[in-house]
Design a protein around this motif. Structure first.
Motif, PDB file in Angstrom:
ATOM      1  N   MET A 257      -1.116 -16.570   8.707  1.00 39.88           N
ATOM      2  CA  MET A 257      -2.337 -16.199   8.000  1.00 39.88           C
ATOM      3  C   MET A 257      -2.034 -15.162   6.914  1.00 39.88           C
ATOM      4  SD  MET A 257      -5.077 -15.958  11.156  1.00 39.88           S
ATOM      5  CE  MET A 257      -6.448 -15.776  10.015  1.00 39.88           C
ATOM      6  N   ASP A 258      -2.904 -15.130   5.889  1.00 41.52           N
ATOM      7  CA  ASP A 258      -2.736 -14.206   4.771  1.00 41.52           C
ATOM      8  C   ASP A 258      -3.639 -12.985   4.956  1.00 41.52           C
ATOM      9  OD1 ASP A 258      -1.008 -16.059   3.450  1.00 41.52           O
ATOM     10  OD2 ASP A 258      -2.774 -17.166   2.769  1.00 41.52           O
ATOM     11  N   ASP A 259      -3.520 -12.320   6.105  1.00 44.90           N
ATOM     12  CA  ASP A 259      -4.410 -11.204   6.389  1.00 44.90           C
ATOM     13  C   ASP A 259      -3.680  -9.858   6.435  1.00 44.90           C
ATOM     14  OD1 ASP A 259      -3.055 -11.712   8.732  1.00 44.90           O
ATOM     15  OD2 ASP A 259      -4.834 -11.880  10.000  1.00 44.90           O
ATOM     16  N   GLY A 260      -2.491  -9.791   5.826  1.00 48.06           N
ATOM     17  CA  GLY A 260      -1.767  -8.533   5.735  1.00 48.06           C
ATOM     18  C   GLY A 260      -2.299  -7.669   4.603  1.00 48.06           C
ATOM     19  N   GLU A 261      -2.035  -6.363   4.668  1.00 52.97           N
ATOM     20  CA  GLU A 261      -2.548  -5.416   3.672  1.00 52.97           C
ATOM     21  C   GLU A 261      -1.512  -4.349   3.376  1.00 52.97           C
ATOM     22  OE1 GLU A 261      -6.309  -3.685   4.828  1.00 52.97           O
ATOM     23  OE2 GLU A 261      -6.797  -5.417   6.089  1.00 52.97           O
ATOM     24  N   GLN A 262      -1.715  -3.641   2.259  1.00 60.54           N
ATOM     25  CA  GLN A 262      -1.015  -2.384   2.026  1.00 60.54           C
ATOM     26  C   GLN A 262      -1.873  -1.511   1.106  1.00 60.54           C
ATOM     27  OE1 GLN A 262       2.892  -2.730   0.307  1.00 60.54           O
ATOM     28  NE2 GLN A 262       2.216  -3.938  -1.450  1.00 60.54           N
ATOM     29  N   ALA A 263      -1.654  -0.200   1.210  1.00 63.60           N
ATOM     30  CA  ALA A 263      -2.441   0.758   0.439  1.00 63.60           C
ATOM     31  C   ALA A 263      -1.634   2.030   0.282  1.00 63.60           C
ATOM     32  CB  ALA A 263      -3.773   1.053   1.124  1.00 63.60           C
ATOM     33  N   TYR A 264      -1.998   2.840  -0.731  1.00 63.94           N
ATOM     34  CA  TYR A 264      -1.378   4.161  -0.814  1.00 63.94           C
ATOM     35  C   TYR A 264      -2.346   5.201  -1.343  1.00 63.94           C
ATOM     36  CZ  TYR A 264      -0.261   3.687  -5.911  1.00 63.94           C
ATOM     37  OH  TYR A 264      -0.311   3.548  -7.274  1.00 63.94           O
ATOM     38  N   TRP A 265      -2.078   6.451  -0.941  1.00 60.35           N
ATOM     39  CA  TRP A 265      -2.878   7.617  -1.299  1.00 60.35           C
ATOM     40  C   TRP A 265      -1.988   8.663  -1.958  1.00 60.35           C
ATOM     41  CZ3 TRP A 265      -3.181   4.768   3.018  1.00 60.35           C
ATOM     42  CH2 TRP A 265      -4.430   4.389   3.534  1.00 60.35           C
ATOM     43  N   ILE A 266      -2.527   9.402  -2.910  1.00 59.91           N
ATOM     44  CA  ILE A 266      -1.851  10.544  -3.500  1.00 59.91           C
ATOM     45  C   ILE A 266      -2.754  11.764  -3.334  1.00 59.91           C
ATOM     46  CG2 ILE A 266      -0.880  11.562  -5.594  1.00 59.91           C
ATOM     47  CD1 ILE A 266       0.703   9.144  -4.463  1.00 59.91           C
ATOM     48  N   ASP A 267      -2.250  12.767  -2.639  1.00 55.32           N
ATOM     49  CA  ASP A 267      -3.019  13.983  -2.337  1.00 55.32           C
ATOM     50  C   ASP A 267      -4.367  13.657  -1.697  1.00 55.32           C
ATOM     51  OD1 ASP A 267      -1.045  15.739  -3.269  1.00 55.32           O
ATOM     52  OD2 ASP A 267      -1.740  15.548  -5.342  1.00 55.32           O
ATOM     53  N   GLY A 268      -4.373  12.685  -0.800  1.00 52.88           N
ATOM     54  CA  GLY A 268      -5.576  12.309  -0.071  1.00 52.88           C
ATOM     55  C   GLY A 268      -6.519  11.401  -0.828  1.00 52.88           C
ATOM     56  N   GLU A 269      -6.164  11.016  -2.051  1.00 51.81           N
ATOM     57  CA  GLU A 269      -6.988  10.113  -2.856  1.00 51.81           C
ATOM     58  C   GLU A 269      -6.430   8.691  -2.758  1.00 51.81           C
ATOM     59  OE1 GLU A 269      -7.977   9.044  -7.545  1.00 51.81           O
ATOM     60  OE2 GLU A 269      -6.651  10.711  -7.039  1.00 51.81           O
ATOM     61  N   LEU A 270      -7.249   7.741  -2.336  1.00 52.66           N
ATOM     62  CA  LEU A 270      -6.828   6.351  -2.262  1.00 52.66           C
ATOM     63  C   LEU A 270      -6.612   5.812  -3.677  1.00 52.66           C
ATOM     64  CD1 LEU A 270      -6.295   3.846  -0.482  1.00 52.66           C
ATOM     65  CD2 LEU A 270      -8.735   3.293  -0.722  1.00 52.66           C
ATOM     66  N   ARG A 271      -5.372   5.444  -3.999  1.00 49.14           N
ATOM     67  CA  ARG A 271      -5.048   4.952  -5.340  1.00 49.14           C
ATOM     68  C   ARG A 271      -5.097   3.436  -5.433  1.00 49.14           C
ATOM     69  NH1 ARG A 271      -1.857   8.489  -8.606  1.00 49.14           N
ATOM     70  NH2 ARG A 271      -2.986  10.478  -8.622  1.00 49.14           N
ATOM     71  N   GLY A 272      -4.790   2.748  -4.349  1.00 50.27           N
ATOM     72  CA  GLY A 272      -4.766   1.290  -4.397  1.00 50.27           C
ATOM     73  C   GLY A 272      -4.739   0.676  -3.018  1.00 50.27           C
ATOM     74  N   HIS A 273      -5.432  -0.447  -2.862  1.00 40.91           N
ATOM     75  CA  HIS A 273      -5.512  -1.160  -1.587  1.00 40.91           C
ATOM     76  C   HIS A 273      -5.483  -2.648  -1.909  1.00 40.91           C
ATOM     77  CE1 HIS A 273      -8.088  -2.092   2.262  1.00 40.91           C
ATOM     78  NE2 HIS A 273      -6.837  -2.518   2.375  1.00 40.91           N
ATOM     79  N   TRP A 274      -4.542  -3.373  -1.290  1.00 38.79           N
ATOM     80  CA  TRP A 274      -4.388  -4.805  -1.558  1.00 38.79           C
ATOM     81  C   TRP A 274      -4.422  -5.587  -0.257  1.00 38.79           C
ATOM     82  CZ3 TRP A 274      -1.904  -0.857  -3.919  1.00 38.79           C
ATOM     83  CH2 TRP A 274      -2.015  -0.762  -5.313  1.00 38.79           C
ATOM     84  N   LYS A 275      -5.085  -6.741  -0.287  1.00 43.37           N
ATOM     85  CA  LYS A 275      -5.164  -7.639   0.858  1.00 43.37           C
ATOM     86  C   LYS A 275      -4.605  -9.009   0.490  1.00 43.37           C
ATOM     87  CE  LYS A 275      -9.196  -5.643   3.235  1.00 43.37           C
ATOM     88  NZ  LYS A 275     -10.543  -5.922   3.811  1.00 43.37           N
ATOM     89  N   GLY A 276      -4.285  -9.788   1.530  1.00 45.96           N
ATOM     90  CA  GLY A 276      -3.836 -11.162   1.312  1.00 45.96           C
ATOM     91  C   GLY A 276      -2.350 -11.377   1.494  1.00 45.96           C
ATOM     92  N   PHE A 277      -1.642 -10.418   2.097  1.00 44.84           N
ATOM     93  CA  PHE A 277      -0.196 -10.558   2.288  1.00 44.84           C
ATOM     94  C   PHE A 277       0.131 -11.411   3.508  1.00 44.84           C
ATOM     95  CE2 PHE A 277      -0.383  -6.723  -0.268  1.00 44.84           C
ATOM     96  CZ  PHE A 277       0.706  -6.861  -1.118  1.00 44.84           C
ATOM     97  N   ASN A 278       1.111 -12.282   3.335  1.00 45.32           N
ATOM     98  CA  ASN A 278       1.683 -13.055   4.431  1.00 45.32           C
ATOM     99  C   ASN A 278       3.077 -12.479   4.680  1.00 45.32           C
ATOM    100  OD1 ASN A 278       2.764 -15.042   6.146  1.00 45.32           O
ATOM    101  ND2 ASN A 278       1.550 -16.648   5.178  1.00 45.32           N
ATOM    102  N   TRP A 279       3.106 -11.290   5.264  1.00 46.50           N
ATOM    103  CA  TRP A 279       4.359 -10.555   5.392  1.00 46.50           C
ATOM    104  C   TRP A 279       5.404 -11.291   6.215  1.00 46.50           C
ATOM    105  CZ3 TRP A 279       4.772  -6.782   2.103  1.00 46.50           C
ATOM    106  CH2 TRP A 279       3.726  -5.908   1.822  1.00 46.50           C
ATOM    107  N   ARG A 280       4.976 -11.994   7.269  1.00 50.06           N
ATOM    108  CA  ARG A 280       5.919 -12.509   8.256  1.00 50.06           C
ATOM    109  C   ARG A 280       5.441 -13.834   8.823  1.00 50.06           C
ATOM    110  NH1 ARG A 280       4.183  -8.881  13.582  1.00 50.06           N
ATOM    111  NH2 ARG A 280       1.959  -9.328  13.358  1.00 50.06           N
ATOM    112  N   THR A 281       6.369 -14.563   9.422  1.00 50.26           N
ATOM    113  CA  THR A 281       6.032 -15.813  10.102  1.00 50.26           C
ATOM    114  C   THR A 281       6.262 -15.722  11.604  1.00 50.26           C
ATOM    115  OG1 THR A 281       8.270 -16.672   9.705  1.00 50.26           O
ATOM    116  CG2 THR A 281       6.574 -17.197   8.057  1.00 50.26           C
TER     117      THR A 281
END
Length: 327
Positions: A257-281
């Motif tokens: 399934m393509d339900d993986g995600e990643q995100a990052y924060w700088i100084d507690g501020e959410l800078r980016g959030h992405w969904k739809g990763f198929n990291w592994r099988t």
């Protein structure tokens, strides 16, 4: 505790191969065996910002006792790399320093009395750092503090989270190396939070960026599989000479399934959030190794000496947030 083995040296050589960053929005002709990626940025993310679990621990003291903390190192007590599994210190790149040595001592009291200093010197070494293997979870958060010296140039590799087949034997290295090759979804994937200079268009060290490898990634214009980049459309350049709180999150996908995600924060501020990763099988493949490093090459780095500092590293199963101030 050991220095890099001959296998690790070979791995480091593979990792050091020249890499080309692929823009995620520019998809080139793709192998027909790879399904089109459904990855997209999340416009209205529900992820937290600001304070997290670290707010309850003054200067991170005792944070390792939290039920959802997997690993923590504030560099205050142990010998160099004492809490880590591998040390890359060729050319004596690593040392300890007071975190306020070159700044006002009132700016970041939460960082204690000792920070890690990585000195990469062209012609002598490529920098260095530590690697920690750990028991993983479906959702992981990695938080650390970093500071780029006022004269620090572009950095080639920074802090990378890797998935390996196992925590034991040779299989714990399956997530290392493989530059330019599309990963096998049963063997490895990786994602790194790092500064990127946009081919010298942005002032060094650049802007924050995810640099990711996984089995459905897009090919580069040369037909090889270099890391795919993820970052917001706009964000400021990284400020040198200033301590920065960096946090990243990865959500493992359900195999198939393509339900993986990643995100990052700088100084507690959410800078980016992405969904739809198929990291592994394979459901047994988890991100289970963190490499904390500053690594440079002379391809983009022209400054002879490049210094980066690290402090207050935490791996957890929930959002960590910035460290609380010490009284």
């Amino acid at each position: 505790m050991c220095h890099w083995s001959s296998h690790a040296v070979a791995v480091a050589f593979l990792i050091s191969c020249v890499q080309t960053l692929t823009e995620p929005a520019k998809v080139v002709a793709q192998d027909e065996s790879i399904p089109k990626s459904p990855i997209s940025a999340v416009d209205k993310s529900q992820l937290p910002s600001g304070d997290g679990l670290a707010a309850a621990f003054e200067a991170d003291r005792g944070i390792e006792q939290h039920r959802n903390v997997v690993f923590a190192d504030d560099f205050e007590v142990e010998a160099l790399g004492g809490k880590w599994d591998e040390i890359n210190d060729r050319g004596n790149a690593l040392s300890f320093i007071h975190p306020h040595a070159n700044s006002s001592p009132t700016k970041h009291p939460q960082l204690g009395n000792r920070s890690l200093k990585v000195t990469a010197t062209l012609g002598k070494n490529t920098g260095g750092g530590f690697t920690k293997w750990f028991s993983s979870a479906d959702r992981l958060f990695i938080r650390f503090y970093t500071k780029f010296d006022q004269d620090c140039d572009y950095v080639h590799h920074f802090c990378t989270l890797r998935a390996n087949k196992s925590l034991q034997g040779a299989e714990r290295w399956s997530g290392f190396g493989g530059a330019g090759k599309r990963p096998n979804g049963e063997e490895r994937f990786s994602t790194a939070i790092e500064p990127w200079g946009n081919w010298g268009k942005w002032n060094p060290p650049g802007r924050w960026n995810f640099y990711s490898y996984w089995h459905t990634m897009s090919a580069s214009p040369d037909g090889k599989y270099w890391g795919n980049g993820f970052r917001p459309d706009t964000q400021p350049n990284i400020e040198r000479g200033k301590w920065i709180c960096v946090e990243m999150m990865i959500q493992h996908n359900t195999p198939g399934m393509d339900d993986g995600e990643q995100a990052y924060w700088i100084d507690g501020e959410l800078r980016g959030h992405w969904k739809g990763f198929n990291w592994r099988t394979n459901s047994t493949l988890f991100a289970n190794a963190l490499t904390l490093e500053s690594y440079v090459t002379d391809r983009w780095t022209k400054q002879s000496e490049n210094i980066v500092y690290f402090d207050n590293v935490v791996i957890a199963k929930e959002y960590i947030g910035p460290a609380s101030n010490a009284n």
